[in-house]
Design a protein around this motif. Structure first.
Motif, PDB file in Angstrom:
ATOM      1  N   LEU A 140    -112.852  -1.421 -11.002  1.00 55.71           N
ATOM      2  CA  LEU A 140    -112.302  -0.112 -10.641  1.00 55.71           C
ATOM      3  C   LEU A 140    -113.288   0.590  -9.725  1.00 55.71           C
ATOM      4  CD1 LEU A 140    -111.360   1.057 -14.267  1.00 55.71           C
ATOM      5  CD2 LEU A 140    -109.940  -0.251 -12.669  1.00 55.71           C
ATOM      6  N   GLY A 164    -113.784   4.374  -8.054  1.00 59.85           N
ATOM      7  CA  GLY A 164    -113.379   5.752  -7.769  1.00 59.85           C
ATOM      8  C   GLY A 164    -113.886   6.086  -6.370  1.00 59.85           C
ATOM      9  N   ALA A 165    -114.701   7.144  -6.270  1.00 62.67           N
ATOM     10  CA  ALA A 165    -115.300   7.446  -4.961  1.00 62.67           C
ATOM     11  C   ALA A 165    -116.506   6.556  -4.695  1.00 62.67           C
ATOM     12  CB  ALA A 165    -115.703   8.908  -4.910  1.00 62.67           C
ATOM     13  N   GLY A 166    -117.018   5.926  -5.751  1.00 66.42           N
ATOM     14  CA  GLY A 166    -118.195   5.065  -5.598  1.00 66.42           C
ATOM     15  C   GLY A 166    -119.499   5.845  -5.574  1.00 66.42           C
ATOM     16  N   SER A 167    -119.488   7.077  -6.090  1.00 65.86           N
ATOM     17  CA  SER A 167    -120.702   7.900  -6.014  1.00 65.86           C
ATOM     18  C   SER A 167    -121.649   7.682  -7.195  1.00 65.86           C
ATOM     19  CB  SER A 167    -120.331   9.383  -5.915  1.00 65.86           C
ATOM     20  OG  SER A 167    -119.726   9.817  -7.104  1.00 65.86           O
ATOM     21  N   ASN A 168    -121.268   6.777  -8.092  1.00 64.67           N
ATOM     22  CA  ASN A 168    -122.205   6.410  -9.162  1.00 64.67           C
ATOM     23  C   ASN A 168    -122.359   4.894  -9.199  1.00 64.67           C
ATOM     24  OD1 ASN A 168    -123.878   7.455 -11.247  1.00 64.67           O
ATOM     25  ND2 ASN A 168    -122.483   6.625 -12.782  1.00 64.67           N
ATOM     26  N   SER A 169    -121.982   4.256  -8.090  1.00 67.27           N
ATOM     27  CA  SER A 169    -121.890   2.791  -8.110  1.00 67.27           C
ATOM     28  C   SER A 169    -122.560   2.157  -6.907  1.00 67.27           C
ATOM     29  CB  SER A 169    -120.417   2.371  -8.090  1.00 67.27           C
ATOM     30  OG  SER A 169    -119.756   2.856  -9.215  1.00 67.27           O
ATOM     31  N   VAL A 205    -109.099   5.334 -17.123  1.00 72.06           N
ATOM     32  CA  VAL A 205    -108.694   6.730 -17.258  1.00 72.06           C
ATOM     33  C   VAL A 205    -107.650   7.008 -16.176  1.00 72.06           C
ATOM     34  CG1 VAL A 205    -109.451   9.136 -17.158  1.00 72.06           C
ATOM     35  CG2 VAL A 205    -110.947   7.399 -18.190  1.00 72.06           C
ATOM     36  N   ALA A 246    -113.635   8.690 -13.247  1.00 73.23           N
ATOM     37  CA  ALA A 246    -114.976   8.195 -13.550  1.00 73.23           C
ATOM     38  C   ALA A 246    -115.816   9.274 -14.234  1.00 73.23           C
ATOM     39  CB  ALA A 246    -115.651   7.734 -12.272  1.00 73.23           C
ATOM     40  N   THR A 247    -115.556  10.521 -13.888  1.00 75.28           N
ATOM     41  CA  THR A 247    -116.305  11.629 -14.486  1.00 75.28           C
ATOM     42  C   THR A 247    -116.046  11.691 -15.992  1.00 75.28           C
ATOM     43  OG1 THR A 247    -116.380  12.859 -12.420  1.00 75.28           O
ATOM     44  CG2 THR A 247    -116.530  14.170 -14.433  1.00 75.28           C
ATOM     45  N   PRO A 279    -120.256  14.920  -6.643  1.00 76.71           N
ATOM     46  CA  PRO A 279    -119.485  13.865  -5.982  1.00 76.71           C
ATOM     47  C   PRO A 279    -118.642  13.087  -6.990  1.00 76.71           C
ATOM     48  CG  PRO A 279    -121.765  13.850  -5.239  1.00 76.71           C
ATOM     49  CD  PRO A 279    -121.709  14.782  -6.416  1.00 76.71           C
ATOM     50  N   GLN A 334    -114.760  11.315  -8.560  1.00 75.18           N
ATOM     51  CA  GLN A 334    -113.404  11.623  -9.019  1.00 75.18           C
ATOM     52  C   GLN A 334    -113.377  11.829 -10.533  1.00 75.18           C
ATOM     53  OE1 GLN A 334    -111.149   8.192  -7.794  1.00 75.18           O
ATOM     54  NE2 GLN A 334    -111.273   8.692  -5.626  1.00 75.18           N
ATOM     55  N   ARG A 373    -114.914   9.023 -17.731  1.00 77.40           N
ATOM     56  CA  ARG A 373    -115.402   7.757 -18.285  1.00 77.40           C
ATOM     57  C   ARG A 373    -116.869   7.838 -18.691  1.00 77.40           C
ATOM     58  NH1 ARG A 373    -118.544   3.735 -16.294  1.00 77.40           N
ATOM     59  NH2 ARG A 373    -118.286   1.682 -17.241  1.00 77.40           N
ATOM     60  N   GLY A 402    -126.654   9.429  -6.721  1.00 74.87           N
ATOM     61  CA  GLY A 402    -127.233  10.377  -7.667  1.00 74.87           C
ATOM     62  C   GLY A 402    -128.397   9.692  -8.378  1.00 74.87           C
ATOM     63  N   ARG A 412    -127.650  22.027  -5.027  1.00 74.31           N
ATOM     64  CA  ARG A 412    -127.653  20.608  -4.605  1.00 74.31           C
ATOM     65  C   ARG A 412    -128.134  20.478  -3.161  1.00 74.31           C
ATOM     66  NH1 ARG A 412    -125.448  17.145  -8.232  1.00 74.31           N
ATOM     67  NH2 ARG A 412    -124.052  18.042  -9.789  1.00 74.31           N
ATOM     68  N   ARG A 461    -122.130  15.376 -16.429  1.00 78.38           N
ATOM     69  CA  ARG A 461    -122.606  16.721 -16.775  1.00 78.38           C
ATOM     70  C   ARG A 461    -123.566  17.249 -15.716  1.00 78.38           C
ATOM     71  NH1 ARG A 461    -127.593  16.409 -20.758  1.00 78.38           N
ATOM     72  NH2 ARG A 461    -126.133  16.155 -22.461  1.00 78.38           N
TER      73      ARG A 461
HETATM   74  C1  LIG Z   1    -125.627  13.309  -4.704  1.00 78.84           C
HETATM   75  C2  LIG Z   1    -125.128  12.964  -6.095  1.00 78.84           C
HETATM   76  C3  LIG Z   1    -125.390  13.812  -7.152  1.00 78.84           C
HETATM   77  C4  LIG Z   1    -124.927  13.505  -8.438  1.00 78.84           C
HETATM   78  N1  LIG Z   1    -125.199  14.368  -9.462  1.00 78.84           N
HETATM   79  C5  LIG Z   1    -124.726  14.094 -10.693  1.00 78.84           C
HETATM   80  C6  LIG Z   1    -124.943  15.029 -11.767  1.00 78.84           C
HETATM   81  O1  LIG Z   1    -125.546  16.087 -11.598  1.00 78.84           O
HETATM   82  N2  LIG Z   1    -124.446  14.723 -12.987  1.00 78.84           N
HETATM   83  C7  LIG Z   1    -123.737  13.559 -13.209  1.00 78.84           C
HETATM   84  O2  LIG Z   1    -123.297  13.323 -14.356  1.00 78.84           O
HETATM   85  N3  LIG Z   1    -123.509  12.658 -12.211  1.00 78.84           N
HETATM   86  C8  LIG Z   1    -123.979  12.904 -10.969  1.00 78.84           C
HETATM   87  N4  LIG Z   1    -123.733  12.033  -9.950  1.00 78.84           N
HETATM   88  C9  LIG Z   1    -122.957  10.816 -10.194  1.00 78.84           C
HETATM   89  C10 LIG Z   1    -121.451  10.962  -9.886  1.00 78.84           C
HETATM   90  O3  LIG Z   1    -121.199  12.175  -9.246  1.00 78.84           O
HETATM   91  C11 LIG Z   1    -120.628  10.922 -11.166  1.00 78.84           C
HETATM   92  O4  LIG Z   1    -120.975   9.818 -11.967  1.00 78.84           O
HETATM   93  C12 LIG Z   1    -119.119  10.809 -10.853  1.00 78.84           C
HETATM   94  O5  LIG Z   1    -118.409  11.037 -12.035  1.00 78.84           O
HETATM   95  C13 LIG Z   1    -118.761   9.414 -10.289  1.00 78.84           C
HETATM   96  O6  LIG Z   1    -117.425   9.434  -9.855  1.00 78.84           O
HETATM   97  P1  LIG Z   1    -116.902   8.281  -8.861  1.00 78.84           P
HETATM   98  O7  LIG Z   1    -115.450   8.437  -8.728  1.00 78.84           O
HETATM   99  O8  LIG Z   1    -117.673   8.300  -7.610  1.00 78.84           O
HETATM  100  O9  LIG Z   1    -117.254   6.986  -9.734  1.00 78.84           O
HETATM  101  P2  LIG Z   1    -117.484   5.487  -9.242  1.00 78.84           P
HETATM  102  O10 LIG Z   1    -118.893   5.340  -8.786  1.00 78.84           O
HETATM  103  O11 LIG Z   1    -116.413   5.064  -8.341  1.00 78.84           O
HETATM  104  O12 LIG Z   1    -117.310   4.717 -10.631  1.00 78.84           O
HETATM  105  C14 LIG Z   1    -118.260   4.845 -11.669  1.00 78.84           C
HETATM  106  C15 LIG Z   1    -117.845   3.896 -12.808  1.00 78.84           C
HETATM  107  O13 LIG Z   1    -116.598   4.310 -13.340  1.00 78.84           O
HETATM  108  C16 LIG Z   1    -115.614   3.260 -13.213  1.00 78.84           C
HETATM  109  N5  LIG Z   1    -114.369   3.940 -12.887  1.00 78.84           N
HETATM  110  C17 LIG Z   1    -113.981   4.499 -11.723  1.00 78.84           C
HETATM  111  N6  LIG Z   1    -112.791   5.095 -11.858  1.00 78.84           N
HETATM  112  C18 LIG Z   1    -112.413   4.925 -13.149  1.00 78.84           C
HETATM  113  C19 LIG Z   1    -111.279   5.323 -13.924  1.00 78.84           C
HETATM  114  N7  LIG Z   1    -110.292   6.028 -13.392  1.00 78.84           N
HETATM  115  N8  LIG Z   1    -111.217   4.955 -15.236  1.00 78.84           N
HETATM  116  C20 LIG Z   1    -112.230   4.247 -15.796  1.00 78.84           C
HETATM  117  N9  LIG Z   1    -113.326   3.844 -15.128  1.00 78.84           N
HETATM  118  C21 LIG Z   1    -113.412   4.188 -13.828  1.00 78.84           C
HETATM  119  C22 LIG Z   1    -116.150   2.337 -12.118  1.00 78.84           C
HETATM  120  O14 LIG Z   1    -115.669   1.015 -12.310  1.00 78.84           O
HETATM  121  C23 LIG Z   1    -117.644   2.459 -12.366  1.00 78.84           C
HETATM  122  O15 LIG Z   1    -118.008   1.605 -13.421  1.00 78.84           O
HETATM  123  C24 LIG Z   1    -124.193  12.309  -8.646  1.00 78.84           C
HETATM  124  C25 LIG Z   1    -123.931  11.461  -7.572  1.00 78.84           C
HETATM  125  C26 LIG Z   1    -124.392  11.786  -6.303  1.00 78.84           C
HETATM  126  C27 LIG Z   1    -124.087  10.862  -5.157  1.00 78.84           C
END
Ligand SMILES: Cc1cc2nc3c(=O)[nH]c(=O)nc-3n(C[C@H](O)[C@H](O)[C@H](O)COP(=O)(O)OP(=O)(O)OC[C@H]3O[C@@H](n4cnc5c(N)ncnc54)[C@H](O)[C@@H]3O)c2cc1C
Length: 314
Positions: A43, A45-50, A165, A112-113, A107, A109, A115, A203, A191, A119
């Motif tokens: 999966l 999402g935006a890829g901001s934690n991957s 999710v 993933a937030t 950053p 969606q 999941r 992040g 930020r 915080r």
């Molecule tokens: C500059 C920056 C600052 C950040 N600051 C914070 C912060 O202060 N606090 C914090 O908690 N995080 C922070 N993060 C991390 C990020 O913002 C969060 O983890 C966010 O929730 C990731 O969302 P995403 O859609 O990009 O997830 P992705 O990176 O796309 O996915 C993360 C994980 O979730 C899985 N996934 C994706 N979509 C779904 C779904 N719908 N259902 C189940 N699993 C799924 C993916 O397979 C992967 O394992 C930061 C990131 C950046 C780049």
């Protein structure tokens, strides 16, 4: 198309199929087919934690860009997995709903937030979730209320049961739009002042280790990890837990992160846990290092002064 073109961290190779279901039912049908055919998938999402790996992924990548439904009924917001955190915060501002301000400029969606129970700024998604609709790995649609799904710091049952999710109902409180706007702007400005957006990152690479009582960023900083920076991979000058992508491959980023974990263990005896998620095929040599686990052997004499330093800066 390479996944590096769409992932926030700008890494990732090609895949067999990139797909975005248009409804929760379509997502369920897709998961059911994937299960029946035993197709490899992940999966995105935006890829901001991957960190999406470089090699071709011989399977499906499921995205959520067509699951963006967002509606309000009284104090409740119903949002699908692909809604961005920022979009959600902005949506709440208009009718004066408070509780999602902290999600502005976070950053990623909503799917993933939830999941990973994201915080920041005193907020946590567990605090506003009323119910979650998921799709199981074999394509069944399930509903959960808030109880029992959030397991604490950046941990939920969805991280182990691997359910997808699909949508969420959030409960918010009435608030003054002006005050809500102010809080949202404070989060954004903080930020920006911390230079979080100057280059792609995911992040924090590592979670905080609360047994050490010192944030991972401080441990990394004092372990001197910036010496691992190269032209392509830069450890942020402002936050040693941020790894900037300045034209690197996923391999280069992962190798740097593994070296950072090693350096902290050597100096402090703390084996940091990854917050960054690794998606796709990890080369064998790196996989062995990635999966390695070491017992903590806290070097109290090195950590104690950092605790004092950390508390004095609070
Ligand atoms: C500059 C920056 C600052 C950040 N600051 C914070 C912060 O202060 N606090 C914090 O908690 N995080 C922070 N993060 C991390 C990020 O913002 C969060 O983890 C966010 O929730 C990731 O969302 P995403 O859609 O990009 O997830 P992705 O990176 O796309 O996915 C993360 C994980 O979730 C899985 N996934 C994706 N979509 C779904 C779904 N719908 N259902 C189940 N699993 C799924 C993916 O397979 C992967 O394992 C930061 C990131 C950046 C780049």
């Amino acid at each position: 198309m390479k996944l590096s073109e769409i992932s926030y961290y700008q890494t990732g190779g090609t895949c067999d199929l990139l797909t975005s279901p248009g409804s929760v039912q379509e997502l369920a049908d897709l998961m059911s087919r994937i299960h029946a055919d035993q197709t490899p998938y992940f999966l995105l999402g935006a890829g901001s934690n991957s960190l999406v790996m470089d090699d071709h992924w011989p399977g499906i990548v499921v995205m959520f860009d067509q699951l963006k439904g967002l509606t309000t009924i009284d104090h409740q917001v119903i949002a699908e997995a692909g809604v961005s955190n920022t979009q959600l915060a902005e949506h709440c501002l208009v009718p004066g709903l408070s509780g999602a301000e902290w999600m502005y400029y976070l950053p990623g969606q909503l799917g993933a937030t939830v999941r990973m129970n994201a915080r920041c700024y005193g907020g946590e998604i567990s605090g506003i979730v009323k119910t979650v609709t998921t799709v199981t790995q074999d394509g069944q649609i399930r509903q959960y209320d808030n109880k029992g799904i959030f397991l604490g710091y950046k941990d939920t049952i969805f991280m182990t049961n691997r359910e997808v999710v699909a949508s969420v109902v959030l409960t918010l409180k009435p608030g003054e739009p002006e005050e809500i706007r102010k809080q949202m702007d404070t989060c954004r400005k903080d930020r920006e002042q911390k230079h979080q957006f100057v280059h792609p990152s995911c992040g924090c690479v590592f979670k905080n280790d609360y047994t050490a009582g010192v944030p991972s960023g401080l441990l990394l900083d004092k372990a001197g990890v910036r010496e691992f920076s190269t032209d392509q991979v830069e450890i942020s000058p402002w936050h040693a837990n941020f790894l900037f992508n300045r034209g690197a491959s996923a391999r280069q980023i992962l190798e740097t992160a593994l070296n950072m974990r090693e350096a902290v263990y050597e100096m402090f005896g703390v084996w940091l846990a990854f917050e960054m998620e690794i998606l796709g095929s990890v080369p064998k040599d790196l996989k062995t290092r990635l999966l390695e686990s070491r017992e903590p052997q806290l070097h109290e004499s090195e950590i104690a002064p950092l605790r004092i330093l950390f508390l004095s800066n609070q």
